[in-house]
Design a protein around this motif. Structure first.
Motif, PDB file in Angstrom:
ATOM      1  N   GLY A 125      50.427   4.401 -16.628  1.00  0.00           N
ATOM      2  CA  GLY A 125      51.779   4.292 -16.091  1.00  0.00           C
ATOM      3  C   GLY A 125      51.855   4.761 -14.654  1.00  0.00           C
ATOM      4  O   GLY A 125      52.506   4.125 -13.806  1.00  0.00           O
ATOM      5  N   MET A 126      51.200   5.874 -14.348  1.00  0.00           N
ATOM      6  CA  MET A 126      51.201   6.373 -12.977  1.00  0.00           C
ATOM      7  C   MET A 126      50.485   5.406 -12.044  1.00  0.00           C
ATOM      8  O   MET A 126      50.928   5.188 -10.911  1.00  0.00           O
ATOM      9  CB  MET A 126      50.540   7.762 -12.920  1.00  0.00           C
ATOM     10  N   GLU A 127      49.405   4.812 -12.521  1.00  0.00           N
ATOM     11  CA  GLU A 127      48.657   3.865 -11.696  1.00  0.00           C
ATOM     12  C   GLU A 127      49.495   2.633 -11.379  1.00  0.00           C
ATOM     13  O   GLU A 127      49.504   2.144 -10.248  1.00  0.00           O
ATOM     14  CB  GLU A 127      47.363   3.462 -12.400  1.00  0.00           C
ATOM     15  N   ARG A 128      50.224   2.150 -12.373  1.00  0.00           N
ATOM     16  CA  ARG A 128      51.092   0.993 -12.136  1.00  0.00           C
ATOM     17  C   ARG A 128      52.185   1.331 -11.132  1.00  0.00           C
ATOM     18  O   ARG A 128      52.534   0.512 -10.272  1.00  0.00           O
ATOM     19  CB  ARG A 128      51.717   0.522 -13.454  1.00  0.00           C
TER      20      ARG A 128
ATOM     21  N   ASP B 217      52.859   0.288  -3.311  1.00  0.00           N
ATOM     22  CA  ASP B 217      52.051  -0.172  -2.191  1.00  0.00           C
ATOM     23  C   ASP B 217      52.782  -1.318  -1.456  1.00  0.00           C
ATOM     24  O   ASP B 217      53.411  -2.145  -2.118  1.00  0.00           O
ATOM     25  CB  ASP B 217      50.710  -0.661  -2.741  1.00  0.00           C
ATOM     26  N   PRO B 218      52.805  -1.377  -0.121  1.00  0.00           N
ATOM     27  CA  PRO B 218      51.971  -0.628   0.821  1.00  0.00           C
ATOM     28  C   PRO B 218      52.550   0.716   1.271  1.00  0.00           C
ATOM     29  O   PRO B 218      52.002   1.334   2.172  1.00  0.00           O
ATOM     30  CB  PRO B 218      51.898  -1.589   2.015  1.00  0.00           C
ATOM     31  N   TYR B 219      53.657   1.132   0.685  1.00  0.00           N
ATOM     32  CA  TYR B 219      54.215   2.422   1.060  1.00  0.00           C
ATOM     33  C   TYR B 219      53.387   3.541   0.417  1.00  0.00           C
ATOM     34  O   TYR B 219      52.990   3.428  -0.748  1.00  0.00           O
ATOM     35  CB  TYR B 219      55.673   2.529   0.620  1.00  0.00           C
ATOM     36  N   PRO B 220      53.125   4.627   1.129  1.00  0.00           N
ATOM     37  CA  PRO B 220      52.268   5.699   0.598  1.00  0.00           C
ATOM     38  C   PRO B 220      52.871   6.365  -0.637  1.00  0.00           C
ATOM     39  O   PRO B 220      54.080   6.581  -0.723  1.00  0.00           O
ATOM     40  CB  PRO B 220      52.185   6.697   1.767  1.00  0.00           C
ATOM     41  N   ALA B 221      51.994   6.688  -1.588  1.00  0.00           N
ATOM     42  CA  ALA B 221      52.407   7.400  -2.795  1.00  0.00           C
ATOM     43  C   ALA B 221      51.194   8.126  -3.367  1.00  0.00           C
ATOM     44  O   ALA B 221      50.076   7.596  -3.353  1.00  0.00           O
ATOM     45  CB  ALA B 221      52.997   6.445  -3.832  1.00  0.00           C
ATOM     46  N   ILE B 222      51.412   9.337  -3.855  1.00  0.00           N
ATOM     47  CA  ILE B 222      50.339  10.130  -4.444  1.00  0.00           C
ATOM     48  C   ILE B 222      50.854  10.854  -5.680  1.00  0.00           C
ATOM     49  O   ILE B 222      52.058  11.006  -5.876  1.00  0.00           O
ATOM     50  CB  ILE B 222      49.771  11.176  -3.447  1.00  0.00           C
TER      51      ILE B 222
ATOM     52  N   ASN C 240      47.561   5.701  -3.690  1.00  0.00           N
ATOM     53  CA  ASN C 240      47.484   4.251  -3.498  1.00  0.00           C
ATOM     54  C   ASN C 240      46.923   3.916  -2.114  1.00  0.00           C
ATOM     55  O   ASN C 240      46.595   4.808  -1.317  1.00  0.00           O
ATOM     56  CB  ASN C 240      48.845   3.593  -3.735  1.00  0.00           C
ATOM     57  N   ARG C 241      46.808   2.641  -1.815  1.00  0.00           N
ATOM     58  CA  ARG C 241      46.229   2.202  -0.540  1.00  0.00           C
ATOM     59  C   ARG C 241      47.069   2.648   0.655  1.00  0.00           C
ATOM     60  O   ARG C 241      46.539   2.946   1.718  1.00  0.00           O
ATOM     61  CB  ARG C 241      46.105   0.678  -0.516  1.00  0.00           C
TER      62      ARG C 241
ATOM     63  N   ARG D 166      53.315  -3.280   6.095  1.00  0.00           N
ATOM     64  CA  ARG D 166      53.021  -4.595   5.513  1.00  0.00           C
ATOM     65  C   ARG D 166      52.009  -5.355   6.352  1.00  0.00           C
ATOM     66  O   ARG D 166      51.154  -6.076   5.831  1.00  0.00           O
ATOM     67  CB  ARG D 166      54.318  -5.392   5.375  1.00  0.00           C
ATOM     68  N   SER D 167      52.064  -5.168   7.674  1.00  0.00           N
ATOM     69  CA  SER D 167      51.094  -5.844   8.531  1.00  0.00           C
ATOM     70  C   SER D 167      49.684  -5.321   8.312  1.00  0.00           C
ATOM     71  O   SER D 167      48.709  -6.074   8.423  1.00  0.00           O
ATOM     72  CB  SER D 167      51.496  -5.685   9.995  1.00  0.00           C
ATOM     73  N   LEU D 168      49.565  -4.030   8.007  1.00  0.00           N
ATOM     74  CA  LEU D 168      48.235  -3.448   7.777  1.00  0.00           C
ATOM     75  C   LEU D 168      47.625  -3.951   6.492  1.00  0.00           C
ATOM     76  O   LEU D 168      46.409  -4.189   6.413  1.00  0.00           O
ATOM     77  CB  LEU D 168      48.349  -1.915   7.741  1.00  0.00           C
ATOM     78  N   THR D 169      48.427  -4.121   5.472  1.00  0.00           N
ATOM     79  CA  THR D 169      47.883  -4.532   4.172  1.00  0.00           C
ATOM     80  C   THR D 169      47.760  -6.030   4.036  1.00  0.00           C
ATOM     81  O   THR D 169      47.076  -6.525   3.125  1.00  0.00           O
ATOM     82  CB  THR D 169      48.790  -4.001   3.031  1.00  0.00           C
TER      83      THR D 169
END
Length: 267
Positions: free
Chosen positions: A97-100, A106-111, A123-124, A263-266
């Protein structure tokens, strides 16, 4: 930051939690469906609380799950809450669940961090922000506070480091007061001692962009200044020490330019 002196015995421990929460014996008794006299007898050791009473008082005192186990052990009972390793098959559903959630953000940072801010998943989007961090800070266990505030970490790129640093340290102080974690205190003392880079700050660039509802994180990346609002989510009514100490931290773009840059980076 002050510490609370704690005597041995479940009574003095409960009293110290009550005093820290600034609750009177009468108020606690009303919340726990007991009497002020009984609470007094428990705190002074004249009465031994039942296992149910220890858990009930701990709940109304908002004692962290790990510390509730400690109270039970001191009172002569077995721990009530399990402490399952995060890689245990029993937590497969939780991890998935956390992985989903991280992938969906993504692409917004999350940990995801544990009780001492060690990163257990990311995440990426988060990896993009840390791509220029010194290698020694990326060696497991990777610690989010160390990563953010270390002079070899994100600190030199954070435009409003002094404000952001003060907010993070205050957050840690509140958690130390709540959980009384020696490990968390060690992390706090380490990161609080880091020097603030002289190049940090807005200099002559004028006042930093502000939001009416939250302090943004302003961080440089590839020539752009990204602006984020951070949110922290925990699990409701956890029944496991490991789960109780997990927190999901997400960084929401505070402006369209930040969202477009990520979004441009990913892409």
């Amino acid at each position: 930051m002050t510490t609370v002196a704690i005597d041995t015995g479940v009574g003095p421990l409960l009293r110290s939690w009550r005093e820290q929460r600034r609750i009177s014996q009468l108020e606690l008794a009303l919340r726990a469906d007991s009497s002020a006299r009984h609470i007094s007898f428990i705190e002074t050791g004249r009465s031994r609380p039942s296992e149910e009473m220890v858990l009930r008082l701990a709940e109304h005192l908002e004692v962290p799950v790990r510390e509730r186990n400690a109270l039970l052990v001191v009172a002569g009972y077995a721990p009530h809450y399990a402490q399952t390793a995060l890689d245990d098959p029993a937590l497969d559903t939780l991890r998935e669940g956390m992985e989903r959630l991280l992938q969906a953000y993504d692409p917004y940072p999350a940990i995801v961090v544990d009780g001492t801010y060690n990163v257990v998943a990311a995440n990426r989007g988060m990896a993009l922000l840390t791509d220029r961090v010194a290698e020694h800070l990326l060696v497991p266990p990777l610690n989010a506070m160390r990563l953010t505030l270390h002079p070899d970490g994100l600190a030199p790129r954070i435009r409003n480091l002094r404000e952001w640093r003060a907010d993070l340290l205050a957050q840690m102080e509140r958690q130390i007061a709540l959980a009384r974690s020696a490990e968390l205190r060690e992390v706090y003392e380490e990161v609080a001692a880091y020097p603030v880079p002289e190049s940090t700050g807005r200099g002559g660039a004028g006042p930093a962009p502000s939001l009416p509802f939250a302090l943004p994180l302003l961080i440089e990346h590839d020539g752009a200044v990204l602006s984020f609002v951070c949110s922290i989510a925990t699990f409701n009514t956890p029944m496991d020490v490991t789960v109780a100490e997990l927190a999901i931290e997400t960084f929401l773009p505070a402006d369209r330019a930040t969202a477009d840059h990520l979004r441009s980076l990913t892409s």
